[in-house]
Design an enzyme around this catalytic site. Structure first.
Site, short mmCIF file in Angstrom:
data_model
loop_
_atom_site.label_atom_id
_atom_site.label_comp_id
_atom_site.label_asym_id
_atom_site.label_seq_id
_atom_site.Cartn_x
_atom_site.Cartn_y
_atom_site.Cartn_z
CE LYS A 134 -2.13 -1.58 3.69
NZ LYS A 134 -1.83 -3.02 3.66
CG PHE A 173 16.19 -3.61 6.82
CD1 PHE A 173 17.11 -4.64 6.88
CD2 PHE A 173 15.98 -2.82 7.94
CE1 PHE A 173 17.81 -4.89 8.06
CE2 PHE A 173 16.68 -3.06 9.12
CZ PHE A 173 17.59 -4.11 9.18
CG ASP A 178 8.17 -9.63 10.95
OD1 ASP A 178 8.38 -9.68 12.18
OD2 ASP A 178 7.05 -9.83 10.46
CG ASP A 182 7.11 -13.67 12.54
OD1 ASP A 182 7.73 -13.90 13.60
OD2 ASP A 182 6.49 -12.63 12.34
NE ARG A 187 5.24 -9.31 5.06
CZ ARG A 187 5.08 -8.82 6.28
NH1 ARG A 187 4.26 -7.80 6.47
NH2 ARG A 187 5.71 -9.37 7.31
CG ASP A 249 6.67 -9.92 18.08
OD1 ASP A 249 5.79 -10.39 18.82
OD2 ASP A 249 6.62 -10.01 16.84
CE LYS A 272 7.12 -7.06 14.60
NZ LYS A 272 6.61 -8.42 14.81
CG PHE A 311 -1.71 0.37 12.27
CD1 PHE A 311 -2.44 0.76 11.17
CD2 PHE A 311 -0.67 -0.53 12.09
CE1 PHE A 311 -2.15 0.26 9.90
CE2 PHE A 311 -0.37 -1.03 10.84
CZ PHE A 311 -1.11 -0.64 9.73
CG ASP A 315 -1.46 -5.03 11.62
OD1 ASP A 315 -2.30 -4.83 10.72
OD2 ASP A 315 -0.25 -4.88 11.45
CG ASP A 316 -2.32 -7.75 17.68
OD1 ASP A 316 -1.39 -7.86 16.84
OD2 ASP A 316 -2.14 -7.33 18.83
#
Length: 425
Positions: A134, A173, A178, A182, A187, A249, A272, A311, A315-316
């Site tokens: 986006k 980056f 990430d 994870d 993505r 995290d 984060k 935000f 996201d969660d």
């Protein structure tokens, strides 16, 4: 990519009468999820003809609207945020066209060191990873700059766009690393870079090359400006803060869900997400515009932290209940044992039997365990709690923005808040 934000209906912009009582002006305090939960539960306990000074039928209508919206989220009927904004074709084209120059600048810089193969590879890395998404941080940088500078020249607008691309490189980056940590699969609607057959752990080095490209561009385009040193310092500081957040995290993902707290969640979100996603683009644009007022930057940071936490909670929620074809990625917070807002609130509300389900299933990858956790979330009414949180947080942050002093880019903050409000991706 610069977007002209679609205005929300006036009814959605109304601030609740009690919002001013929920925080002091510029106190820097994060929005308290626990307080919102308590307020929500207290409101649910009032069943008289008048609730909170309002007719009960009106309150019940509002609750029905919230419930309907929550159900639409669970059914994934909401349109992605990109369909709720109006794009300026010329500025969109100019910004994306500039990506060709950005990629050429970086590959030509790599060619200087007799590393043709590396520069060719870097071109592939950049084309695969920075051209999608986006472009939110770039948008925020450009939007803030245009709101702050009255007479924007073509030359200065290009500098704002290049600065936006620098933030996109920082995002690239961080995302590359990430996704590796994870072990993510998708993505931005495509396979994660590290999962491609010919990439693998080379992606670690790729991410370092992308980050280093930021400073190549800053030197080339900004070294003659007074803001150059400030921008250099900010990029380094934001990278350090964000990696601290990533560390928090990851370290907490190795702990039991029973140890998760809202304070821990806020710390992770602040480091984060909030700093580099909301504060940094706005502060960077302020520096480019020649605005360095310490008080304005302090207030800007406070609001950015609140929006950032808002935000992250979104996201969660979307990680669990969003639709992958809309969000662009498969949610794995439950399997990854993340200290998410949903997990914290669940443990706050759960009885002993329900906590046992969380301890048995949360952070586990066996088939069916994540589904049991999601079902428990629904049983505890967390989707409705989230809808309440989203509405009340929006009202509080909007009021907070309106209370800032001169020098704070209020218009930018309001447009950003309206942009992310009720987002589905």
């Amino acid at each position: 990519m610069f977007f002209l934000i679609h205005r929300l209906p006036r009814s959605l912009l109304t601030v609740s009468p009690g919002a001013n009582n929920l925080f002091s002006i510029l106190s820097g305090r994060y929005i308290s999820s626990s307080e919102i939960l308590q307020n929500s539960e207290q409101g649910n306990n009032k069943t008289k003809k008048r609730i909170g000074g309002l007719p009960s039928d009106l309150v019940n209508q509002q609750k029905l609207k919230k419930t309907s919206r929550t159900l639409s989220i669970l059914q994934n009927d909401l349109l992605p945020i990109a369909t709720r904004i109006v794009v300026s074709p010329n500025e969109s084209r100019d910004f994306m066209t500039l990506s060709t120059d950005i990629i050429r600048d970086l590959t030509e810089h790599a060619d200087k060191y007799n590393s043709k193969d590396a520069s060719t590879w870097l071109k592939k890395v950049l084309e695969y990873n920075i051209l999608h998404g986006k472009k939110f941080r770039a948008l925020l940088t450009i939007l803030t700059y245009k709101n702050l500078v009255k007479d924007v020249t073509a030359e200065n607008l290009k500098l704002a766009q290049i600065l936006g691309w620098c933030l996109e490189l920082l995002q690239c980056f961080l995302v590359l690393n990430d996704d590796i940590m994870d072990n993510s699969t998708t993505r931005r609607g495509q396979t994660c870079w590290h999962r491609l057959d010919n990439v693998g752990l080379i992606a670690f080095n790729d991410s370092i090359m992308v980050e280093s490209g930021i400073y190549v561009l800053l030197k080339k385009y900004f070294s003659h400006l007074d803001c150059y040193v400030d921008l250099m310092h900010m990029f380094h500081e934001m990278t350090f803060i964000t990696t601290c957040g990533q560390s928090l995290d990851m370290l907490n993902s190795n702990k039991s869900v029973s140890t998760f707290t809202m304070n821990t969640h806020k710390a992770i979100a602040a480091n984060k997400t909030s700093h580099y996603t909301f504060y940094f683009p706005i502060a960077a644009a302020m520096h480019l515009a020649g605005l360095k007022d310490a008080e304005a930057l302090r207030q800007t940071k406070m609001i950015a932290m609140e929006i950032g936490h808002f935000f992250q909670v979104q996201d969660d929620f979307l990680d669990c209940f969003g639709k992958p074809e809309v969000t662009g990625k498969l949610g794995t917070d439950i399997q990854d044992n993340k200290c998410s807002w949903l997990a914290v609130v669940c443990m706050q509300r759960a009885n002993d039997e329900q906590k046992a389900v969380m301890l048995e299933c949360y952070g586990k990858t066996e088939p069916g365990k994540a589904a049991r956790v999601k079902e428990l979330y629904k049983t505890l009414g967390l989707p409705n709690t989230y809808a309440d949180y989203e509405q009340e947080s929006y009202n509080m942050i909007k009021t907070h923005i309106q209370q800032t002093s001169r020098g704070v880019p209020q218009d930018t903050f309001l447009e950003v808040l309206n942009k992310i409000y009720q987002r589905s991706a």
